[in-house]
Enzyme design. Structure first.
Site: not given
Ligand code: G6P
Ligand code: MN
Length: 429
Positions: A93, A147, A169, A199, A249
């Protein structure tokens, strides 16, 4: 009793899920929860597994927690399979977020070039899980949180024979909670319609006591956002004219420049979101190790996916009990959203039955968002196709039709760099 298999069980989010199953045990008697991970995740898996065992013990429930690296054993006879895996872990990531940013593109784990690469790495794994499921638990439901959910569900629908698959989600439930809070009402008293893509979902209507209160909500809406995205205020005039409420998003598209600048600033001070998440995770795992901890810790709410277990466990509970209540999920829209093809996947309100989600009308999306909707849907389809074929030009197509890329020469450079950076997880290329 019910058997659940969770792939990516060593995730820091797992206590959410366990908490959700414990709370609903009366209606959803989960007797076996199999947490599956890979060799590299073994250490985390044991920590999370032990915390899960303490949680269940404290609740006094006969729910057995298994931890294993043998996915096939976990899948055997499962009733529900949940997927929350991260191919290449957080280090991958970091690359998804850093490399595009270093070429002036928004670096994001589910959108733009980074999102494409998360899809390219993940889709073959999910399709493999679908194959195993056909053999080992044919009638089970696949509930996918991995995702990019939109692209992955498009791939499952097109390239696996599996019909019993749903994408999930936490963004819709997050928006529901925010709207109920601002209207000062309990969640159950507010009916909200959602339509769009993962998203990329819009609130199309809000109703309380038989009244349409959408205008009121648009008036109150401004800086609400999931934890992982800074909540830059939406312009009121814009929202009113749009007539629907965009999700967090959407800011990456309607405020692309602001978010690029924000990402660059953020990067200078704290590194990428992935790096921050890595730190949060380390703290979380320190907490999870504590043998006195017997519940989901508050600190988990720092993550963008907070409360996703509400969405997941409500969904599983309603399928199991054939409740026929309405929830927001990702599924084939079956002609209900007329902006999309009959069998394209949408995120929208559905009646949840034991035969799966049945989409219901959520109204029409305004013309003003249709261009973006089509562009992202075609990006998801192109990304899914690139993932299954391993074809370079198809990956380039997906890159170039993404609105966050906007450059041919940079698209090629970023594509090449990401292919190289992730090559151990992209055997198809
Ligand atoms: C959101 C999305 C998720 C995503 C997450 C990332 O709420 O809906 O799909 O994985 O945020 O969060 P993070 O804490 O990993 O940045
Ligand atoms: Mn999500």
């Amino acid at each position: 009793g019910i058997k659940i298999a969770t792939i990516g069980g060593g995730s820091s989010y797992t206590p959410e899920l366990v908490d959700g199953f414990i709370k609903r045990y009366d209606k959803l008697p989960v007797r076996e929860l199999w947490l599956v991970d890979i060799e590299e995740g073994k250490h985390k898996l044991e920590i999370v597994g032990n915390l899960a065992r303490r949680m269940v013990e404290k609740a006094g429930l006969p729910m057995k927690i298994y931890t294993t690296l043998d996915r096939r054993e976990a899948l055997k006879g499962a009733d529900f399979v949940t997927t929350q895996l991260r191919v290449g872990l957080l280090d991958a990531r970091i690359k998804d977020e850093r490399i595009p940013l270093s070429h002036g593109m928004l670096g994001q784990e589910t959108n733009g070039a980074g999102g494409l690469f998360k899809g390219l790495r993940t889709i073959p794994v999910i399709l493999d899980i679908c194959k195993d499921m056909d053999e080992l638990c044919k009638d089970a439901w696949l509930v996918n949180f991995t995702n990019p959910v939109g692209m992955i569900m498009e791939a499952v629908n097109r390239y696996s024979g599996r019909k019993k698959a749903i994408g999930l989600c936490n963004v819709p439930i997050d928006m529901q909670k925010a709207i109920a809070r601002m209207l000062n009402r309990p969640l159950e008293e507010v009916y909200i319609t959602f339509g769009g893509l993962n998203h990329m979902v819009f609130v199309t209507g809000v109703y309380v006591d038989g009244r349409d209160v959408m205008e009121e909500v648009i008036d109150l809406w401004g800086n609400q956002s999931v934890k992982n995205i800074k909540g830059i205020e939406w312009n009121k005039g814009f929202l009113k004219q749009l007539g629907v409420i965009p999700c967090s998003y959407h800011r990456y598209y309607f405020m692309g420049k602001e978010y690029l600048e924000e990402a660059i600033e953020h990067y200078k001070e704290n590194g990428t979101r992935a790096e921050k998440v890595k730190k949060i995770e380390e703290e979380l795992f320190e907490l999870y190790k504590d043998v006195n901890l017997k519940e989901k810790p508050k600190q988990l709410e720092q993550r963008g996916g907070a409360y996703y277990s509400d969405a997941a466990c409500n969904l599983i509970c309603s399928i199991y009990n054939d409740t026929r209540d309405i929830q927001v999920v990702n599924t084939v829209n079956r002609g209900v959203l007329d902006e999309l093809e009959y069998d394209e996947v949408a995120e929208m309100n559905c009646i949840i039955t034991k035969n799966g989600p049945v989409p219901v009308s959520v109204g029409k999306l305004p013309k003003a968002v249709n261009g973006l909707l089509q562009q992202i849907k075609s990006f998801e389809i192109a990304g899914a196709k690139a993932a299954v074929t391993g074809d370079y030009d198809k990956a380039l197509l997906a890159m170039m039709i993404n609105p966050l890329v906007f450059s041919q020469s940079h698209a090629i450079t970023v594509l090449d760099e990401l292919l190289e950076a992730h090559k151990e997880y992209l055997p198809q290329f």
